[in-house]
Write an enzyme that holds these catalytic residues in place. Structure first.
Site: not given
Length: 303
Positions: A69, A72-73, A100, A128, A131, A194, A244-245
């Site tokens: 993905n 872009g926030l 967040n 964060n 990103c 990610t 993560g997954g």
């Protein structure tokens, strides 16, 4: 009767399941599908100082065992999040949430964190620095121990609530970054965000995503996430929110054995909007299968 409760920085969660930022909006969309108060908490949409439309489309590319993905926030900005989104959220979710926060400078992180810290429903702030979908911000802070520490220290100076720094896996040494954040005063670590990925359209012979690259998530990155959580747990004595997954209750147990106190569910919610609920409902069965009476007792159990 098994006990799914965990304690995170002084707050007790009914279970460790937290939908990750970016996949759960501000909660009320999912509240139309099921009672989201079943969740331990949730991390709402990544918020910046100014409103962001996000990246050009297409923003999503499918993969064999995940997705890429590059949203872009996209968000309405901190002022509208506080004045419009949080009041709507309060009507459907009655527990502390994870805020967040993203930024393009240390000053922006500070501005947003100081604002959101005053909101009663916010239990934790997730900063964060990871990103991969925006230029000159986000991940650029998370790939340098010095930059990550600078953000951590600045944010901690203006907040009273627990601050978790969300780290990127797109680094050579995740432990070095985590240690820098810990020394700068972080209350906890969130990982992993990610990985950086890309797909190419064979017919057009061009990248599928308009931004060319984006954040690769889904089951394929789970072993990387487990490894990094395990390493960071060994290195810093701070609570970890692992992600993560993660897509099953078994994955949650594995992540907690690696060292996570709570576990965020990301891409699985986009495949199945009931994923977080289903994992929570399945946790007691899996706990009984593996002889686990209390989840809080297995944190870091694989070390």
């Amino acid at each position: 009767m098994v006990n799914t409760k965990v304690e995170l920085c002084g707050l007790t969660l009914d279970n460790p399941i937290i939908p990750a930022s970016g996949v759960f909006g501000f909660g009320y969309e999912f509240a139309e599908l099921y009672d989201i108060n079943i969740l331990g908490s949730f991390s709402f949409k990544g918020t910046t100082k100014e409103p962001r439309f996000g990246n050009p489309t297409p923003r999503i590319a499918e993969c064999e065992s995940g997705m890429i993905n590059s949203v872009g926030l996209q968000n309405p900005g901190i002022e509208k999040v506080i004045s419009e989104e949080l009041p709507k959220m309060r009507k459907v979710f009655h527990k502390p949430v994870v805020a967040n926060i993203s930024g393009f400078s240390v000053d922006e992180y500070v501005y947003c964190c100081e604002k959101i810290d005053k909101e009663e429903q916010v239990g934790f702030i997730e900063v964060n620095v990871s990103c991969p979908n925006v230029h000159n911000g986000g991940m650029s802070f998370g790939t340098s121990p010095e930059a990550a520490a600078e953000v951590t220290k600045a944010v901690k100076a203006v907040t009273t609530k627990p601050v978790f720094i969300k780290l990127t896996p797109n680094v050579t040494n995740i432990v070095e970054i985590a240690e820098a954040c810990a020394k700068a005063g972080a209350d906890g670590i969130s990982l992993i965000n990610t990985m950086l990925g890309m797909r190419i359209d064979l017919r057009k012979k061009k990248p599928v995503i308009a931004n060319k690259m984006g954040g690769f998530s889904g089951p394929a990155i789970f072993p990387v996430a487990v490894r990094m959580v395990y390493q960071v747990y060994d290195a810093v004595k701070l609570p970890i929110i692992g992600m993560g997954g993660v897509s099953t209750a078994e994955d949650v147990i594995e992540m907690m054995l690696a060292g996570a106190t709570a576990v965020e569910i990301g891409a699985a919610n986009l495949v199945n909007p009931y994923a977080s609920r289903d994992i929570i409902l399945d946790l007691p069965r899996v706990m009984e299968k593996y002889g686990i009476n209390s989840l809080s007792e297995i944190i870091g159990g694989a070390h």
